[in-house]
Design a protein around this motif. Structure first.
Motif, PDB file in Angstrom:
ATOM      1  N   GLN A 158       2.015  11.647  -0.062  1.00 50.98           N
ATOM      2  CA  GLN A 158       2.199  10.242   0.277  1.00 50.98           C
ATOM      3  C   GLN A 158       3.632   9.846  -0.267  1.00 50.98           C
ATOM      4  OE1 GLN A 158      -0.864   7.822  -0.218  1.00 50.98           O
ATOM      5  NE2 GLN A 158      -2.143   8.769   1.376  1.00 50.98           N
ATOM      6  N   GLN A 160       7.039   6.868  -0.553  1.00 53.23           N
ATOM      7  CA  GLN A 160       7.468   5.507  -0.494  1.00 53.23           C
ATOM      8  C   GLN A 160       8.972   5.482  -0.178  1.00 53.23           C
ATOM      9  OE1 GLN A 160       5.873   3.018  -3.474  1.00 53.23           O
ATOM     10  NE2 GLN A 160       4.537   2.206  -2.047  1.00 53.23           N
ATOM     11  N   ASP A 200       5.572   2.837   3.644  1.00 51.58           N
ATOM     12  CA  ASP A 200       4.857   3.972   3.356  1.00 51.58           C
ATOM     13  C   ASP A 200       5.210   5.096   4.441  1.00 51.58           C
ATOM     14  OD1 ASP A 200       3.643   2.905   0.932  1.00 51.58           O
ATOM     15  OD2 ASP A 200       2.074   2.085   2.309  1.00 51.58           O
ATOM     16  N   LYS A 224       4.392   8.626  -3.777  1.00 48.59           N
ATOM     17  CA  LYS A 224       3.414   7.479  -4.209  1.00 48.59           C
ATOM     18  C   LYS A 224       2.025   8.047  -4.559  1.00 48.59           C
ATOM     19  CE  LYS A 224       0.935   3.844  -1.597  1.00 48.59           C
ATOM     20  NZ  LYS A 224       0.249   3.602  -0.279  1.00 48.59           N
TER      21      LYS A 224
END
Ligand SMILES: [Zn+2]
Length: 340
Positions: free
Chosen positions: A98, A100, A108, A159
C-alpha cells in the motif's frame, strides 16, 4: 521513551528532498530545549546547545530524516502511475504494497507489477526477474481524475502502520526515524551538555549523504557522531559470522562500513562509557553501505567521526523491525556522552 512520538515520526512521509513534514515534527519537539534552531539552504535542520565546559569542543550529531521512496514519473492513459526510485530499493520488497501518492491531495494506492496470478502463470513467468521499473501504482481513479491531482515529480511513500510486536516495533522508515527519535530524546534526557552540541537533522542521505556533506562543512565540528540503523541479519538461514548484529543485544558501535572507518579513539571512548554506565552494546562491521559519518569525515581538513547504530531487521522494507531495549540503550549512551 514515547512510542507515540516514534509512531508519528515513522508513519510521516519524507523522501530525499521532501523532508519538510519530518522537519516540522523535529522543530515542534525541540521547542524550548535548545538555544537556537536554523534550517540551511538544503533543508538540514541545525539545533544548537552551548556547552558548559571551560573549553567546550564542537560535537555534531547527525540523524538523516529522509526515507527511501519514489517520485511519479509518468501517468498512463489508464490512470496507472509509473515511478522513479529514490534511494536503494530491492524490487521484491516493493511488491504488493500500500502506498500514498502526495499530490495536491494525498491519494491511497496499491503498488505491484503486471505479474500474472498464480492461476495462469507459466514456468517462464515464474523465472522472470523483478525490476523497480516494472512497478506501477493503481490509485483506483481514471487518468483524467489522477492528472487533476498528481503531477510528475510528486512524492510516493510506503503506507504502513507502526506497531508493537512483542518487545519489538515494526513499520516503515525505522531507517532512520529511530535515529531522529534518539537524537530528540537524548537532547531532552541529557539536559546541560559538556560540549557545544550541534544536533543536525540531515536531508538526502539515501541518495548519497548529500545533506551531511554540506551541514558538516557548515558546522565544522571537532567530532561528529552519525546516528543510523544497521543490519541485523539474525534470522533463519544466516550463519552467526554473517549476522552483523542481533536484535535485542544492545546498541551498535560501527567499526567500519563502506563509507567510513570510525575514529579508533572515539570507538574506545564509547566502549568505555557503555561499560561504565552498564549499557549493552555490540560492534558492527559492514562490507558495504554508509552513513552520514562517511561524508562528514571528509569535509574541510577532516573530522573525527563514529557511527552509533541501531540493529534493524528487514531493512529497506515496509516491515523494518527494531528492539525497544536496543533503542533505549542507544538513547542512554548518547545522552551520557552529551552530559560528559
Ligand atoms: Zn539510514
Amino acid at each position: 521513551m514515547s512510542f507515540e512520538l516514534l509512531k508519528e515520526l515513522t508513519e510521516a512521509p519524507g523522501i530525499p528532498g521532501r523532508e519538510e513534514q519530518i522537519r516540522a515534527i523535529v522543530e515542534r519537539e525541540l521547542k524550548g530545549i535548545v538555544e537556537a534552531v536554523r534550517v540551511d539552504a538544503m533543508g538540514n535542520l541545525i539545533a544548537f546547545r552551548p556547552g558548559q565546559a571551560r573549553k567546550p569542543r564542537k560535537v555534531m550529531y547527525s540523524a538523516h530524516m529522509d526515507e527511501i521512496g519514489f517520485i511519479v514519473r509518468f501517468i498512463d492513459d489508464n490512470g496507472f502511475i509509473r515511478l522513479n526510485p529514490v534511494g536503494g530499493h530491492d524490487p521484491r520488497n516493493c511488491l504488493i504494497q500500500q502506498v500514498q501518492v502526495h499530490g495536491k491531495e494525498v491519494l491511497d494506492g496499491v503498488m505491484t507489477t503486471s505479474t500474472k496470478p498464480v492461476h495462469v502463470q507459466t514456468e517462464d513467468d515464474r523465472k522472470k526477474a523483478l525490476a523497480v521499473d516494472d512497478l506501477f501504482i493503481d490509485a483506483g481513479l481514471s487518468a483524467k481524475e489522477i492528472r487533476k491531482i498528481v503531477t510528475p515529480g510528486d512524492m510516493v511513500t510506503l503506507k504502513r502502520e507502526t506497531t508493537r510486536i512483542g518487545k519489538r516495533v515494526s513499520g516503515k522508515s525505522m531507517d532512520n526515524r529511530t535515529a531522529v527519535y534518539s537524537l530528540i530524546q537524548s537532547l531532552k534526557k541529557s539536559g546541560a551538555n559538556r560540549d557545544d552540541t550541534y544536533a543536525v537533522f540531515t536531508v538526502q542521505e539515501e541518495v548519497g549523504l548529500r545533506g551531511a556533506q554540506t551541514s558538516g562543512y557548515g558546522v565544522a565540528p571537532d567530532i561528529a557522531i552519525a546516528l543510523d540503523t544497521t543490519l541485523a541479519l539474525d534470522t533463519p538461514g544466516i550463519e552467526a559470522r554473517d549476522q552483523i548484529t542481533q536484535l535485542g543485544k544492545g546498541v551498535g558501535l560501527t567499526v567500519m562500513d563502506g563509507s567510513v572507518i570510525s575514529d579508533h579513539a572515539l570507538l574506545k571512548e564509547f566502549e568505555a562509557l557503555a561499560g561504565k554506565k552498564k549499557i549493552q552494546f555490540q560492534h558492527n562491521i559492514l562490507p558495504r553501505g554508509g552513513t552520514d559519518a562517511g561524508a562528514i569525515q571528509r569535509v574541510r581538513e577532516g573530522v573525527k567521526v563514529i557511527t552509533i547504530s541501531l540493529p534493524t531487521r528487514y531493512i529497506h522494507s515496509s516491515i523494518e523491525m527494531i528492539d525497544w531495549n536496543d533503542l533505549a540503550a542507544k538513547i542512554d549512551l548518547l545522552s551520557a556522552y552529551m552530559k560528559g
